[in-house]
Design a protein around this motif. Structure first.
Motif, PDB file in Angstrom:
ATOM      1  N   GLU A   1       0.826  -1.206   0.000  1.00 27.82           N
ATOM      2  CA  GLU A   1       0.000   0.000   0.000  1.00 27.82           C
ATOM      3  C   GLU A   1       0.864   1.260   0.000  1.00 27.82           C
ATOM      4  O   GLU A   1       0.527   2.251  -0.655  1.00 27.82           O
ATOM      5  CB  GLU A   1      -0.933   0.019   1.220  1.00 27.82           C
ATOM      6  N   MET A   2       1.975   1.223   0.711  1.00 28.85           N
ATOM      7  CA  MET A   2       2.865   2.387   0.743  1.00 28.85           C
ATOM      8  C   MET A   2       3.560   2.586  -0.606  1.00 28.85           C
ATOM      9  O   MET A   2       3.816   3.713  -1.020  1.00 28.85           O
ATOM     10  CB  MET A   2       3.894   2.245   1.866  1.00 28.85           C
ATOM     11  N   MET A   3       3.859   1.495  -1.279  1.00 32.25           N
ATOM     12  CA  MET A   3       4.391   1.609  -2.639  1.00 32.25           C
ATOM     13  C   MET A   3       3.375   2.325  -3.528  1.00 32.25           C
ATOM     14  O   MET A   3       3.702   3.273  -4.254  1.00 32.25           O
ATOM     15  CB  MET A   3       4.692   0.210  -3.194  1.00 32.25           C
ATOM     16  N   LEU A   4       2.126   1.898  -3.452  1.00 31.95           N
ATOM     17  CA  LEU A   4       1.078   2.484  -4.283  1.00 31.95           C
ATOM     18  C   LEU A   4       0.828   3.940  -3.900  1.00 31.95           C
ATOM     19  O   LEU A   4       0.678   4.810  -4.769  1.00 31.95           O
ATOM     20  CB  LEU A   4      -0.197   1.664  -4.145  1.00 31.95           C
ATOM     21  N   ALA A   5       0.779   4.223  -2.589  1.00 34.67           N
ATOM     22  CA  ALA A   5       0.555   5.593  -2.131  1.00 34.67           C
ATOM     23  C   ALA A   5       1.683   6.509  -2.579  1.00 34.67           C
ATOM     24  O   ALA A   5       1.455   7.666  -2.950  1.00 34.67           O
ATOM     25  CB  ALA A   5       0.417   5.620  -0.607  1.00 34.67           C
ATOM     26  N   GLY A   6       2.914   6.002  -2.550  1.00 36.02           N
ATOM     27  CA  GLY A   6       4.041   6.797  -3.012  1.00 36.02           C
ATOM     28  C   GLY A   6       3.959   7.112  -4.498  1.00 36.02           C
ATOM     29  O   GLY A   6       4.271   8.224  -4.925  1.00 36.02           O
ATOM     30  N   LEU A   7       3.541   6.135  -5.282  1.00 35.74           N
ATOM     31  CA  LEU A   7       3.380   6.364  -6.722  1.00 35.74           C
ATOM     32  C   LEU A   7       2.327   7.425  -7.009  1.00 35.74           C
ATOM     33  O   LEU A   7       2.431   8.178  -7.971  1.00 35.74           O
ATOM     34  CB  LEU A   7       2.995   5.062  -7.422  1.00 35.74           C
ATOM     35  N   LEU A   8       1.309   7.484  -6.155  1.00 36.22           N
ATOM     36  CA  LEU A   8       0.196   8.405  -6.379  1.00 36.22           C
ATOM     37  C   LEU A   8       0.405   9.781  -5.750  1.00 36.22           C
ATOM     38  O   LEU A   8      -0.369  10.701  -6.042  1.00 36.22           O
ATOM     39  CB  LEU A   8      -1.093   7.804  -5.796  1.00 36.22           C
ATOM     40  N   HIS A   9       1.404   9.945  -4.904  1.00 39.14           N
ATOM     41  CA  HIS A   9       1.454  11.124  -4.033  1.00 39.14           C
ATOM     42  C   HIS A   9       1.439  12.453  -4.790  1.00 39.14           C
ATOM     43  O   HIS A   9       0.917  13.443  -4.298  1.00 39.14           O
ATOM     44  CB  HIS A   9       2.676  11.055  -3.106  1.00 39.14           C
ATOM     45  N   ASN A  10       2.011  12.484  -6.002  1.00 38.60           N
ATOM     46  CA  ASN A  10       2.047  13.737  -6.768  1.00 38.60           C
ATOM     47  C   ASN A  10       1.197  13.667  -8.034  1.00 38.60           C
ATOM     48  O   ASN A  10       1.477  14.358  -9.015  1.00 38.60           O
ATOM     49  CB  ASN A  10       3.489  14.123  -7.102  1.00 38.60           C
ATOM     50  N   ILE A  11       0.140  12.851  -8.007  1.00 42.53           N
ATOM     51  CA  ILE A  11      -0.703  12.724  -9.190  1.00 42.53           C
ATOM     52  C   ILE A  11      -1.410  14.041  -9.508  1.00 42.53           C
ATOM     53  O   ILE A  11      -1.730  14.328 -10.666  1.00 42.53           O
ATOM     54  CB  ILE A  11      -1.726  11.575  -9.016  1.00 42.53           C
ATOM     55  N   GLY A  12      -1.641  14.879  -8.502  1.00 40.87           N
ATOM     56  CA  GLY A  12      -2.241  16.187  -8.753  1.00 40.87           C
ATOM     57  C   GLY A  12      -1.337  17.059  -9.605  1.00 40.87           C
ATOM     58  O   GLY A  12      -1.794  17.765 -10.516  1.00 40.87           O
ATOM     59  N   ASP A  13      -0.025  17.018  -9.322  1.00 43.90           N
ATOM     60  CA  ASP A  13       0.931  17.760 -10.146  1.00 43.90           C
ATOM     61  C   ASP A  13       0.932  17.237 -11.573  1.00 43.90           C
ATOM     62  O   ASP A  13       0.978  18.020 -12.535  1.00 43.90           O
ATOM     63  CB  ASP A  13       2.338  17.643  -9.549  1.00 43.90           C
ATOM     64  N   LEU A  14       0.891  15.916 -11.707  1.00 35.55           N
ATOM     65  CA  LEU A  14       0.884  15.319 -13.044  1.00 35.55           C
ATOM     66  C   LEU A  14      -0.381  15.708 -13.804  1.00 35.55           C
ATOM     67  O   LEU A  14      -0.343  15.956 -15.014  1.00 35.55           O
ATOM     68  CB  LEU A  14       0.997  13.797 -12.934  1.00 35.55           C
ATOM     69  N   PHE A  15      -1.492  15.787 -13.094  1.00 36.77           N
ATOM     70  CA  PHE A  15      -2.738  16.235 -13.694  1.00 36.77           C
ATOM     71  C   PHE A  15      -2.606  17.667 -14.209  1.00 36.77           C
ATOM     72  O   PHE A  15      -2.951  17.966 -15.365  1.00 36.77           O
ATOM     73  CB  PHE A  15      -3.875  16.141 -12.674  1.00 36.77           C
ATOM     74  N   PHE A  16      -2.126  18.579 -13.369  1.00 38.72           N
ATOM     75  CA  PHE A  16      -1.967  19.972 -13.792  1.00 38.72           C
ATOM     76  C   PHE A  16      -1.017  20.075 -14.988  1.00 38.72           C
ATOM     77  O   PHE A  16      -1.287  20.803 -15.943  1.00 38.72           O
ATOM     78  CB  PHE A  16      -1.428  20.815 -12.638  1.00 38.72           C
ATOM     79  N   LEU A  17       0.095  19.349 -14.927  1.00 36.00           N
ATOM     80  CA  LEU A  17       1.061  19.400 -16.022  1.00 36.00           C
ATOM     81  C   LEU A  17       0.454  18.882 -17.321  1.00 36.00           C
ATOM     82  O   LEU A  17       0.654  19.472 -18.392  1.00 36.00           O
ATOM     83  CB  LEU A  17       2.292  18.574 -15.657  1.00 36.00           C
ATOM     84  N   SER A  18      -0.315  17.792 -17.233  1.00 35.70           N
ATOM     85  CA  SER A  18      -0.854  17.186 -18.457  1.00 35.70           C
ATOM     86  C   SER A  18      -1.959  18.029 -19.081  1.00 35.70           C
ATOM     87  O   SER A  18      -2.086  18.086 -20.307  1.00 35.70           O
ATOM     88  CB  SER A  18      -1.387  15.781 -18.151  1.00 35.70           C
ATOM     89  N   GLN A  19      -2.752  18.696 -18.238  1.00 34.39           N
ATOM     90  CA  GLN A  19      -3.898  19.437 -18.749  1.00 34.39           C
ATOM     91  C   GLN A  19      -3.595  20.916 -18.997  1.00 34.39           C
ATOM     92  O   GLN A  19      -4.193  21.536 -19.864  1.00 34.39           O
ATOM     93  CB  GLN A  19      -5.063  19.324 -17.759  1.00 34.39           C
ATOM     94  N   PHE A  20      -2.679  21.474 -18.226  1.00 34.81           N
ATOM     95  CA  PHE A  20      -2.368  22.907 -18.312  1.00 34.81           C
ATOM     96  C   PHE A  20      -0.855  23.117 -18.245  1.00 34.81           C
ATOM     97  O   PHE A  20      -0.334  23.665 -17.262  1.00 34.81           O
ATOM     98  CB  PHE A  20      -3.046  23.671 -17.162  1.00 34.81           C
ATOM     99  N   PRO A  21      -0.108  22.660 -19.245  1.00 34.79           N
ATOM    100  CA  PRO A  21       1.357  22.699 -19.158  1.00 34.79           C
ATOM    101  C   PRO A  21       1.933  24.095 -18.986  1.00 34.79           C
ATOM    102  O   PRO A  21       2.875  24.285 -18.202  1.00 34.79           O
ATOM    103  CB  PRO A  21       1.808  22.060 -20.479  1.00 34.79           C
TER     104      PRO A  21
END
Length: 295
Positions: free
Chosen positions: A147-167
Motif C-alpha cells: 500500500e505504501m508503494m502504491l501511495a508513493g506512486l500516487l502522491h504527486n498525481i495532482g501535479d501530473l494532472f496539472f502538467l498534463s492538462q495545463f502545461p
C-alpha cells in the motif's frame, strides 16, 4: 525576476477549467476494463478463484503483469510464482487487490504523462517516493508495504494532472512557487492545491480512502485536517518524499537524512541508521522495481 510574475488568472476564472478537466478524466480507468471487472469480483469476500482467474487470463497482458508484480521483491516469495492461480492463492484477496490497483495506477499515470518529457521528473520522484515509502514500511516491520508503494506512486498525481492538462500554467505556477511557496502558487493559478486535485481524481476513480488521504495531506502530515486513522501512512509517505527529493538530485546520504524532520522521525520511530539504510538501498530497489514490474 520574481516581481515580474503576473498570475495567468484568478481562482474564479481557473477553477471552472480545472473542474472541466477533472470531469473529462472521470472515465479514464475504463481503459482497463479487465482490471475493473476483477476488482468488482474481489469486493465479494467469497469470490471464486476460478472466476477471477478466467477474468485475468482474458487479457494476456494483464495476466503477465500480475505475475511480474507477484514476483517482485516487495512480496518476497521464495520461489517463482508461475501461474495466475498460484498468484491469487499466495497473495490472497487483499494483496491481489493491491496488485490490480497497482496495474490500474500505472495505466493512469502513463495516460496522464502522455509521453511528455516534462513529466519525467514527476514520474521519477513518484517512483523514488514509492520505493522509499515501501522500504520504510518493511524496515519498520509494518504490513502495508504494498500500500505504501502504491501511495508513493500516487502522491504527486495532482501535479501530473496539472502538467498534463495545463502545461503552460503549471510551468508558470512552478516559477511562482519560488516566491509564494508551492501550495499558494497552485492556489493562485488553479484555484486549488495539487493535493486537493489529486484527491478529487482518486475519488472519481473510486480509490480507497487511504490513498485519497495520503495524496491530499502528504505535504502537511500533522495538519489538524489530517484524518487520524491515516496519520501513520501519511507521515510515512511524507518521509518517503523527503528522502526521494534529495535522491533524484544525487545528494549525499548525510544531507538526505537531515531532510526528514525530527517530529516525523519521532512519530514513526525512525533513526539515522534506518534512514541511511533506506537511502543507500534505493538505487538497487528502484532498478529491481522497474525491471520486475515493467509494462
Amino acid at each position: 525576476m520574481a516581481n515580474s510574475i503576473v498570475p495567468l488568472g484568478t481562482a474564479s476564472s481557473i477553477t471552472p477549467r480545472v473542474m472541466t478537466a477533472l470531469a473529462r478524466l472521470r472515465e479514464l480507468p475504463a481503459s482497463a476494463p479487465i482490471v475493473h471487472r476483477a476488482l468488482v469480483l474481489l469486493e465479494n469476500p467469497d469470490f471464486v478463484i476460478a472466476e477471477l482467474k478466467k477474468t485475468l487470463l482474458s487479457d494476456p497482458a494483464i495476466a503477465a503483469r500480475v505475475l511480474r508484480l507477484a514476483n517482485s521483491a516487495y512480496f518476497g516469495f521464495r520461489s517463482e510464482v508461475q501461474t495466475v492461480s498460484q498468484a491469487i492463492i499466495l497473495l490472497g484477496q487483499h494483496r491481489i487487490r493491491t496488485v490490480l490497483q497497482r496495474i490500474l495506477v500505472d495505466k493512469l499515470l502513463s495516460d496522464l504523462a502522455h509521453g511528455r518529457s516534462a513529466a519525467s521528473p514527476l514520474r521519477k520522484l513518484a517512483l523514488a517516493t514509492a520505493t522509499a515509502s515501501c522500504t520504510l514500511s518493511q524496515l519498520l516491520l509494518r504490513e502495508d508495504a504494498e500500500e505504501m508503494m502504491l501511495a508513493g506512486l500516487l502522491h504527486n498525481i495532482g501535479d501530473l494532472f496539472f502538467l498534463s492538462q495545463f502545461p503552460a500554467e503549471y510551468a508558470h505556477a512552478s516559477q511562482m512557487a519560488e516566491q509564494l511557496g508551492r501550495q499558494d502558487a497552485m492556489m493562485t493559478i488553479f484555484g486549488l492545491a495539487a493535493g486537493h486535485a489529486g484527491k478529487l481524481l482518486l475519488e472519481n476513480w473510486h480509490f480507497p480512502p487511504l490513498y485519497t488521504a495520503v495524496v491530499e495531506h502528504v505535504e502537511e502530515p500533522f495538519a489538524p485536517a489530517c484524518p487520524p486513522e491515516f496519520a501513520t501512512p501519511i507521515a510515512l509517505v511524507y518521509a518517503g518524499v523527503r528522502l526521494a527529493r534529495p535522491f533524484v538530485t544525487c545528494a549525499a546520504v548525510s544531507e538526505a537524512i537531515q531532510r526528514v524532520p525530527a517530529d516525523v522521525c519521532e512519530f514513526l520511530g525512525l533513526d539515522a541508521e534506518l534512514l541511511a539504510e533506506v537511502y543507500q538501498t534505493m538505487p538497487q530497489r528502484m532498478s529491481m522495481e522497474q525491471l520486475q514490474a515493467a509494462r
